[in-house]
Structures are given as C-alpha cells and as structure tokens.
Design a protein around this motif. Structure first.
Motif, PDB file in Angstrom:
ATOM      1  N   ILE A  24       0.829  -1.200   0.000  1.00  0.00           N
ATOM      2  CA  ILE A  24       0.000   0.000   0.000  1.00  0.00           C
ATOM      3  C   ILE A  24       0.870   1.260   0.000  1.00  0.00           C
ATOM      4  N   GLU A  25       1.976   1.224   0.764  1.00  0.00           N
ATOM      5  CA  GLU A  25       2.895   2.372   0.776  1.00  0.00           C
ATOM      6  C   GLU A  25       3.472   2.625  -0.611  1.00  0.00           C
ATOM      7  N   HIS A  26       3.847   1.551  -1.306  1.00  0.00           N
ATOM      8  CA  HIS A  26       4.373   1.694  -2.662  1.00  0.00           C
ATOM      9  C   HIS A  26       3.298   2.214  -3.611  1.00  0.00           C
ATOM     10  N   GLU A  27       2.077   1.695  -3.447  1.00  0.00           N
ATOM     11  CA  GLU A  27       0.970   2.137  -4.305  1.00  0.00           C
ATOM     12  C   GLU A  27       0.633   3.602  -4.065  1.00  0.00           C
ATOM     13  N   ARG A  28       0.623   4.023  -2.814  1.00  0.00           N
ATOM     14  CA  ARG A  28       0.340   5.428  -2.496  1.00  0.00           C
ATOM     15  C   ARG A  28       1.431   6.343  -3.068  1.00  0.00           C
ATOM     16  N   ALA A  29       2.679   5.882  -3.021  1.00  0.00           N
ATOM     17  CA  ALA A  29       3.771   6.675  -3.583  1.00  0.00           C
ATOM     18  C   ALA A  29       3.616   6.801  -5.095  1.00  0.00           C
ATOM     19  N   ARG A  30       3.194   5.719  -5.734  1.00  0.00           N
ATOM     20  CA  ARG A  30       2.998   5.753  -7.190  1.00  0.00           C
ATOM     21  C   ARG A  30       1.845   6.678  -7.560  1.00  0.00           C
ATOM     22  N   VAL A  31       0.736   6.583  -6.810  1.00  0.00           N
ATOM     23  CA  VAL A  31      -0.419   7.441  -7.085  1.00  0.00           C
ATOM     24  C   VAL A  31      -0.092   8.897  -6.786  1.00  0.00           C
ATOM     25  N   SER A  32       0.714   9.127  -5.742  1.00  0.00           N
ATOM     26  CA  SER A  32       1.123  10.488  -5.418  1.00  0.00           C
ATOM     27  C   SER A  32       1.912  11.098  -6.570  1.00  0.00           C
TER      28      SER A  32
ATOM     29  N   LEU B 224       1.595  10.245  -9.778  1.00  0.00           N
ATOM     30  CA  LEU B 224       0.627  10.514 -10.846  1.00  0.00           C
ATOM     31  C   LEU B 224      -0.163  11.784 -10.554  1.00  0.00           C
ATOM     32  N   ALA B 225      -0.597  11.934  -9.300  1.00  0.00           N
ATOM     33  CA  ALA B 225      -1.355  13.127  -8.913  1.00  0.00           C
ATOM     34  C   ALA B 225      -0.498  14.373  -9.032  1.00  0.00           C
ATOM     35  N   GLY B 226       0.787  14.250  -8.689  1.00  0.00           N
ATOM     36  CA  GLY B 226       1.687  15.389  -8.792  1.00  0.00           C
ATOM     37  C   GLY B 226       1.829  15.866 -10.227  1.00  0.00           C
ATOM     38  N   GLU B 227       1.909  14.928 -11.163  1.00  0.00           N
ATOM     39  CA  GLU B 227       1.982  15.294 -12.582  1.00  0.00           C
ATOM     40  C   GLU B 227       0.749  16.073 -13.011  1.00  0.00           C
ATOM     41  N   ARG B 228      -0.420  15.597 -12.589  1.00  0.00           N
ATOM     42  CA  ARG B 228      -1.670  16.271 -12.967  1.00  0.00           C
ATOM     43  C   ARG B 228      -1.783  17.627 -12.276  1.00  0.00           C
ATOM     44  N   ALA B 229      -1.343  17.719 -11.028  1.00  0.00           N
ATOM     45  CA  ALA B 229      -1.410  18.990 -10.301  1.00  0.00           C
ATOM     46  C   ALA B 229      -0.543  20.043 -10.985  1.00  0.00           C
ATOM     47  N   ILE B 230       0.657  19.639 -11.420  1.00  0.00           N
ATOM     48  CA  ILE B 230       1.548  20.567 -12.119  1.00  0.00           C
ATOM     49  C   ILE B 230       0.915  21.023 -13.427  1.00  0.00           C
ATOM     50  N   ALA B 231       0.257  20.094 -14.139  1.00  0.00           N
ATOM     51  CA  ALA B 231      -0.388  20.440 -15.408  1.00  0.00           C
ATOM     52  C   ALA B 231      -1.520  21.443 -15.196  1.00  0.00           C
TER      53      ALA B 231
ATOM     54  N   LYS C 228      -9.304   7.712   1.945  1.00  0.00           N
ATOM     55  CA  LYS C 228      -7.894   7.942   2.262  1.00  0.00           C
ATOM     56  C   LYS C 228      -7.090   8.339   1.029  1.00  0.00           C
ATOM     57  N   PRO C 229      -7.458   9.428   0.365  1.00  0.00           N
ATOM     58  CA  PRO C 229      -6.760   9.808  -0.868  1.00  0.00           C
ATOM     59  C   PRO C 229      -5.383  10.391  -0.609  1.00  0.00           C
ATOM     60  N   VAL C 230      -4.547  10.336  -1.647  1.00  0.00           N
ATOM     61  CA  VAL C 230      -3.309  11.112  -1.622  1.00  0.00           C
ATOM     62  C   VAL C 230      -3.680  12.505  -2.119  1.00  0.00           C
ATOM     63  N   GLU C 231      -2.978  13.518  -1.635  1.00  0.00           N
ATOM     64  CA  GLU C 231      -3.335  14.896  -1.973  1.00  0.00           C
ATOM     65  C   GLU C 231      -2.097  15.670  -2.427  1.00  0.00           C
ATOM     66  N   ARG C 232      -2.283  16.452  -3.475  1.00  0.00           N
ATOM     67  CA  ARG C 232      -1.232  17.314  -3.982  1.00  0.00           C
ATOM     68  C   ARG C 232      -1.773  18.737  -4.114  1.00  0.00           C
TER      69      ARG C 232
END
Length: 288
Positions: free
Chosen positions: A39-47, A49-56, A232-236
């Motif tokens: 789950i920690e690895h998955e959250r890091a991966r999703v974070s 992905l979310a970071g890329e979209r947040a920057i865009a 429990k979402p990841v947030e950027r």
C-alpha cells in the motif's frame, strides 16, 4: 498404561495446537507487513501521478492568468483609455487559448468584455458590492496581487473562475490610486482539459479538485470524477494566483487489493494445513 497413552495424546494435540498458533501469528504478521509495504508503494505511485496532474493544472491556469499582466500594462500605459481594448484582447486570446474572456472593470464595475457575444449579462456588474464576489475582489485590491476567484456560477451562464488583477494609476499627490480590475475569465471543465484527468479514471482512480471556500470555510469541490467521497486519498497542492487548490486521488476499489490478499490468505491456509500434517506425521514417527 491407558493414562500414559491419554497423556501422550493430549501432549501431541497440545504440540500441534502450539505449532499451529505460532504459525498463525507468524503468517498474520507477514501478510500484514507485506500489505502495508504494498500500500505504501501504491500510495507513492499514485502520489507521483497526482503530482503530474497537479503541475499540469497549475501550469495551464498560470499561463491563462499571465495574460492579465499584459492587459494591465496596457491600462497603465494608456492611463485607463479603453479604446484599444478589443484589438488587444482579441490578440491575447489568440496567444492564450485557455482564456474564455477578458474584461475591464474600472472602479470594480465591468464595462468592457471580449468577446461580448454571450457575455452581455456581466456588463455593469460591480465586483466590489456583490456579496458572492466581493471577498476575493477586496483581497485582490488589498493585496495588490492577481487573485483567482471561484469557481462560481457565471452571470452569463456556466461554471467559471476569474483572475482579477488590480490596477493602480499615479495620482496628483505622487502616489497611486485604485483604477479597477483587469479580469481573465476561464471556464470549466475546459480549463482542466490539458491536465488529462480522464486518464486517471481510465486507470482505475477517482479524483477531486477542491478548495476551502473563502466565505463558508468549507470544502468546495471544483471538479470530481465521482460523487462518492474518496477513501484515504493522496493529496497534492495546486498553487493558483493568491489561492490554493487541492487535487485528491484514490483507487476506485480502495487501497486494499482483495484479489492479492485472498491469494495470500489461501496460501497461508494451505501452508498451515501442510505444517499440521507434517507435525502430526513427525509425532507419529517419534512417539514419546
């Protein structure tokens, strides 16, 4: 003799039970730890992905809002003369395709809009007295910074956000006085198109873009892939002019992979059965 046999049987069962319990504790700990790491690895991966979209999202909005400085410079150079507004506004809209409309609001009252067609209802709207607009308009004037207001329902229809740049012109005393606002209007969901948020949904994730509403202090959802609350979402963070938005992302089916977990449990049960059989077999081949 019978008592000794019964005692040996009880000892044998106790030994099997102890071995089984030790195995259960060990297997549970291993499954819990492996799921925690996964789950920690998955959250890091999703974070990521979310970071890329947040920057865009941030880049797209910043690009559209930067046109306000060009328009504001025109107001300063012409000392508030609005004659060339339409020509310059149309040119800026060609270079900044994310813009829905450009507006001039001397004294806080919208007087000029390009394009005018479809936006006529906004003419004469006072940004400084409208209870739904004034808080962010006053923030822009007080801070003297470009401020993104909204999203909100537009007077001309649809959902949009407005970047308001306060313009100050020299006064007779050698200082400056508030002239009004240069306004850049963007519409939703068009303003988010380049962020390709639909790709998150296609990959099995739900998202929300939200802010804390300046009037209510509550969560205000700007855009979302689902009406369901995220688990429990990841947030950027998305930094927009003089405000902050948040992009939240979470798997549609939750963070626990039930298929993988079921396989791990089934494997643990199989090994448990094998351990018991081997323990009983060993005890039979090594009688006390």
């Amino acid at each position: 003799m019978g008592n000794e046999k019964n005692l040996a049987t009880r000892r044998s069962r106790l030994g099997v039970t102890i071995v089984f319990l030790l195995y259960v504790v060990l297997a549970t700990a291993l499954i819990w730890y492996s799921e925690k790491v996964r789950i920690e690895h998955e959250r890091a991966r999703v974070s990521y992905l979310a970071g890329e979209r947040a920057i865009a999202i941030q880049s797209n909005i910043e690009q559209a809002m930067s046109s306000a400085y060009a328009l504001g410079s025109m107001v300063e150079l012409t000392k508030g003369d609005l004659k060339e507004f339409d020509r310059l506004a149309n040119t800026l809209r060609m270079f900044y395709p994310g813009i829905s409309a450009l507006e001039l609001a001397p004294g806080g009252v919208i007087q000029r809009i390009a394009p005018l067609a479809g936006n006529e209802k906004a003419i004469g709207h006072n940004l400084l007295t409208d209870p739904l607009r004034e808080k962010e308009a006053l923030l822009a004037r007080t801070s003297r910074k470009l401020t993104l207001a909204g999203p909100f329902q537009l007077l001309q229809g649809g959902l949009g956000a407005a970047g308001r740049l306060p313009v100050f012109l020299p006064d007779e005393k050698g200082g400056t006085q508030f002239w009004g606002f240069v306004v850049v209007l963007i519409r939703f969901p068009e303003a988010l198109a380049t962020a390709r948020l639909s790709e998150l949904v296609e990959s099995g994730y739900n998202y929300q873009i939200w802010r804390v509403h300046p009037d209510t202090g509550k969560k205000h959802i700007i855009d979302a892939s689902s009406s369901e609350e995220l688990r429990k979402p990841v947030e950027r963070t998305v930094q927009v002019p003089n405000a902050t938005w948040t992009l939240s992302v979470a798997p549609m089916d939750g963070w626990i992979d039930t298929t993988t977990l079921a396989i791990k449990i089934a494997l643990a049960v199989f090994i448990a059965a094998l351990v018991i059989v081997m323990t009983v077999s060993w005890q039979k081949s090594h009688p006390a």
